[in-house]
Design an enzyme around this catalytic site. Structure first.
Site, mmCIF file in Angstrom:
data_model
loop_
_atom_site.group_PDB
_atom_site.id
_atom_site.type_symbol
_atom_site.label_atom_id
_atom_site.label_comp_id
_atom_site.label_asym_id
_atom_site.label_seq_id
_atom_site.Cartn_x
_atom_site.Cartn_y
_atom_site.Cartn_z
ATOM 1 N N GLY A 73 9.599 -10.411 -0.882
ATOM 2 C CA GLY A 73 9.688 -10.226 0.569
ATOM 3 C C GLY A 73 9.288 -8.832 0.999
ATOM 4 N N THR A 74 9.010 -7.963 0.031
ATOM 5 C CA THR A 74 8.627 -6.586 0.396
ATOM 6 C C THR A 74 7.324 -6.623 1.194
ATOM 7 O OG1 THR A 74 9.622 -5.828 -1.660
ATOM 8 C CG2 THR A 74 8.152 -4.277 -0.530
ATOM 9 N N SER A 99 6.058 -12.760 4.465
ATOM 10 C CA SER A 99 6.409 -11.609 5.306
ATOM 11 C C SER A 99 7.774 -11.824 5.932
ATOM 12 C CB SER A 99 5.360 -11.402 6.396
ATOM 13 O OG SER A 99 5.273 -12.546 7.227
ATOM 14 N N HIS A 133 12.269 -2.924 15.021
ATOM 15 C CA HIS A 133 13.081 -2.865 13.802
ATOM 16 C C HIS A 133 13.902 -1.578 13.770
ATOM 17 C CE1 HIS A 133 10.314 -6.012 12.352
ATOM 18 N NE2 HIS A 133 11.306 -6.345 11.531
ATOM 19 N N HIS A 134 14.882 -1.584 12.877
ATOM 20 C CA HIS A 134 15.730 -0.421 12.574
ATOM 21 C C HIS A 134 14.902 0.810 12.169
ATOM 22 C CE1 HIS A 134 14.967 -1.250 8.270
ATOM 23 N NE2 HIS A 134 14.881 -2.502 8.704
ATOM 24 N N LYS A 137 12.969 1.526 8.579
ATOM 25 C CA LYS A 137 11.817 0.739 8.111
ATOM 26 C C LYS A 137 10.652 1.663 7.754
ATOM 27 C CE LYS A 137 9.159 -3.438 9.057
ATOM 28 N NZ LYS A 137 9.265 -3.858 7.655
ATOM 29 N N THR A 144 5.764 -9.327 9.378
ATOM 30 C CA THR A 144 5.840 -10.510 10.248
ATOM 31 C C THR A 144 4.861 -10.396 11.417
ATOM 32 O OG1 THR A 144 8.173 -10.667 9.657
ATOM 33 C CG2 THR A 144 7.452 -11.950 11.579
HETATM 34 N N1 NAI Z 1 10.178 -10.996 3.938
HETATM 35 C C1 NAI Z 1 11.356 -10.902 4.578
HETATM 36 O O1 NAI Z 1 11.942 -11.919 5.005
HETATM 37 C C2 NAI Z 1 11.973 -9.559 4.751
HETATM 38 C C3 NAI Z 1 11.359 -8.466 4.229
HETATM 39 N N2 NAI Z 1 11.961 -7.242 4.254
HETATM 40 C C4 NAI Z 1 11.278 -6.191 3.516
HETATM 41 O O2 NAI Z 1 11.999 -5.979 2.307
HETATM 42 C C5 NAI Z 1 11.879 -4.630 1.893
HETATM 43 C C6 NAI Z 1 13.285 -4.062 1.619
HETATM 44 O O3 NAI Z 1 14.021 -4.032 2.814
HETATM 45 P P1 NAI Z 1 15.503 -3.418 2.841
HETATM 46 O O4 NAI Z 1 16.359 -4.047 1.816
HETATM 47 O O5 NAI Z 1 15.911 -3.460 4.257
HETATM 48 O O6 NAI Z 1 15.203 -1.908 2.410
HETATM 49 P P2 NAI Z 1 16.193 -0.865 1.732
HETATM 50 O O7 NAI Z 1 15.579 0.482 1.927
HETATM 51 O O8 NAI Z 1 17.583 -1.080 2.206
HETATM 52 O O9 NAI Z 1 16.143 -1.229 0.169
HETATM 53 C C7 NAI Z 1 15.045 -0.931 -0.655
HETATM 54 C C8 NAI Z 1 15.490 -0.917 -2.102
HETATM 55 O O10 NAI Z 1 14.365 -0.605 -2.932
HETATM 56 C C9 NAI Z 1 14.819 0.291 -3.931
HETATM 57 N N3 NAI Z 1 13.728 1.042 -4.535
HETATM 58 C C10 NAI Z 1 13.170 2.219 -4.142
HETATM 59 N N4 NAI Z 1 12.246 2.610 -5.027
HETATM 60 C C11 NAI Z 1 12.225 1.652 -5.989
HETATM 61 C C12 NAI Z 1 11.484 1.488 -7.172
HETATM 62 N N5 NAI Z 1 10.559 2.387 -7.543
HETATM 63 N N6 NAI Z 1 11.701 0.383 -7.918
HETATM 64 C C13 NAI Z 1 12.601 -0.546 -7.524
HETATM 65 N N7 NAI Z 1 13.349 -0.429 -6.418
HETATM 66 C C14 NAI Z 1 13.150 0.654 -5.672
HETATM 67 C C15 NAI Z 1 15.812 1.170 -3.203
HETATM 68 O O11 NAI Z 1 16.627 1.882 -4.114
HETATM 69 C C16 NAI Z 1 16.576 0.106 -2.443
HETATM 70 O O12 NAI Z 1 17.487 -0.499 -3.348
HETATM 71 C C17 NAI Z 1 11.076 -3.941 2.986
HETATM 72 O O13 NAI Z 1 9.730 -3.902 2.580
HETATM 73 C C18 NAI Z 1 11.228 -4.860 4.197
HETATM 74 O O14 NAI Z 1 10.133 -4.782 5.073
HETATM 75 C C19 NAI Z 1 13.170 -7.057 4.845
HETATM 76 C C20 NAI Z 1 13.817 -8.106 5.422
HETATM 77 C C21 NAI Z 1 13.268 -9.443 5.443
HETATM 78 O O1 LIG Z 2 12.089 -4.168 7.192
HETATM 79 C C1 LIG Z 2 12.759 -5.097 7.690
HETATM 80 O O2 LIG Z 2 13.956 -4.971 7.969
HETATM 81 C C2 LIG Z 2 12.098 -6.382 7.917
HETATM 82 N N1 LIG Z 2 10.888 -6.542 7.442
HETATM 83 C C3 LIG Z 2 10.107 -7.718 7.487
HETATM 84 C C4 LIG Z 2 8.779 -7.443 8.134
HETATM 85 O O3 LIG Z 2 8.207 -6.364 7.911
HETATM 86 O O4 LIG Z 2 8.276 -8.317 8.831
HETATM 87 C C5 LIG Z 2 10.840 -8.923 8.004
HETATM 88 C C6 LIG Z 2 11.947 -8.656 8.965
HETATM 89 O O5 LIG Z 2 11.455 -8.588 10.266
HETATM 90 C C7 LIG Z 2 12.806 -7.472 8.608
#
Ligand code: NAI
Ligand SMILES: O=C(O)C1=N[C@H](C(=O)O)C[C@H](O)C1
Length: 237
Positions: A73-74, A99, A133-134, A137, A144
């Protein structure tokens, strides 16, 4: 199922809670300070990557080399998507990138395509996308918002691409706002002098994203190939 969490931040922790409630076991948690992890000696049914743009490709390919299916999901790492899918095929394992994993957004995607199809000949309307978003980000625009723009471009031959914050007439403008604690809001608007048509998805929490990712992991566990969330939700569409 035995799950590896590659990225243990806001999403990793939300996914853990839902996965454990659904009877799964988390056998590995990787975060920033554990870069030198490996899968040796671990039995893993699926890896779920919600990390950061610069770590995603390494995480995904490490899993593939151990024949572990990946749900990713990253966002913000897609320049390497084709390389990742090639390696997935070579290692004969499975991959889903989305996404956005929430059921609501995947319904919203279908509405967006349908609306874009209806609006493509109505030249008095100007389309735009806004995402909020927060403030933590890392990427802009959101993954998305990029998916929404690509869906509009695929339906409308007058649109050749998208741009952040401004756009030429043949592009879709995408506006990114950052506001404390907003989980994710996406709006697609068609504006004319006479009126505005708008569709919006607003996440109230991260639960929908996390549940979708766990459902995707359950679905991909014994499969091989490259999939999308549309495959997972195929019974709906
Ligand atoms: N596809 C979807 O439905 C969604 C996608 N996202 C995406 O997911 C990603 C993470 O979002 P959050 O959890 O909110 O971010 P966050 O910042 O809270 O967590 C990121 C994590 O990655 C870790 N990290 C950093 N460097 C790293 C490395 N070299 N190797 C492994 N882990 C490492 C951090 O320590 C942390 O645990 C973002 O790219 C965001 O856009 C977020 C929500 C929904
Ligand atoms: O970073 C987030 O939080 C989110 N990232 C995803 C995106 O980049 O679309 C999905 C969601 O909106 C939350």
């Amino acid at each position: 199922m035995k799950i590896a969490l590659l990225g243990y931040g806001k999403m990793g922790k939300a996914i853990e809670e839902i996965a454990v409630n659904r009877g799964h076991e988390i056998v590995l948690r990787v975060s920033e300070d554990i870069e030198a992890y490996n899968f040796d000696g671990l039995e893993i049914d699926a890896a779920i990557d919600f990390s950061i743009p610069k770590a995603a490709y390494k995480n995904i390919t490490t899993a593939f080399k151990h024949k572990v299916p990946v749900v990713c999901g990253t966002t913000g790492w897609l320049d390497d998507y084709d390389k990742a899918t090639e390696l997935c095929k070579k290692e004969d394992t499975a991959f889903i990138y989305a996404s956005n994993f929430s059921l609501g957004v995947n319904v919203f995607f279908e509405l967006n395509k349908k609306l874009a199809h209806m609006m493509k000949g109505l030249d008095d309307y100007a389309v735009e996308i806004e995402e909020i978003h927060h403030t933590e980000k890392l990427d802009a625009p959101s993954g998305t918002a990029i998916s929404l723009a690509q869906q509009i471009i695929a339906e409308n031959p007058n649109k050749k691409g998208w741009q952040l914050d401004h756009a030429d007439k043949d592009e879709v403008p995408v506006y990114a706002k950052r506001i404390t604690d907003v989980p994710g809001t996406h709006t697609v608007s068609y504006k004319s002098k006479i009126d505005t048509i708008e569709i919006m998805h607003m996440a109230n929490s991260r639960q929908g994203f996390a549940l979708g990712a766990v459902i995707a992991a359950e679905w991909i566990k014994d499969k091989k190939g490259i999939f999308t969330m549309r495959d997972v939700l195929s019974s709906l569409f």
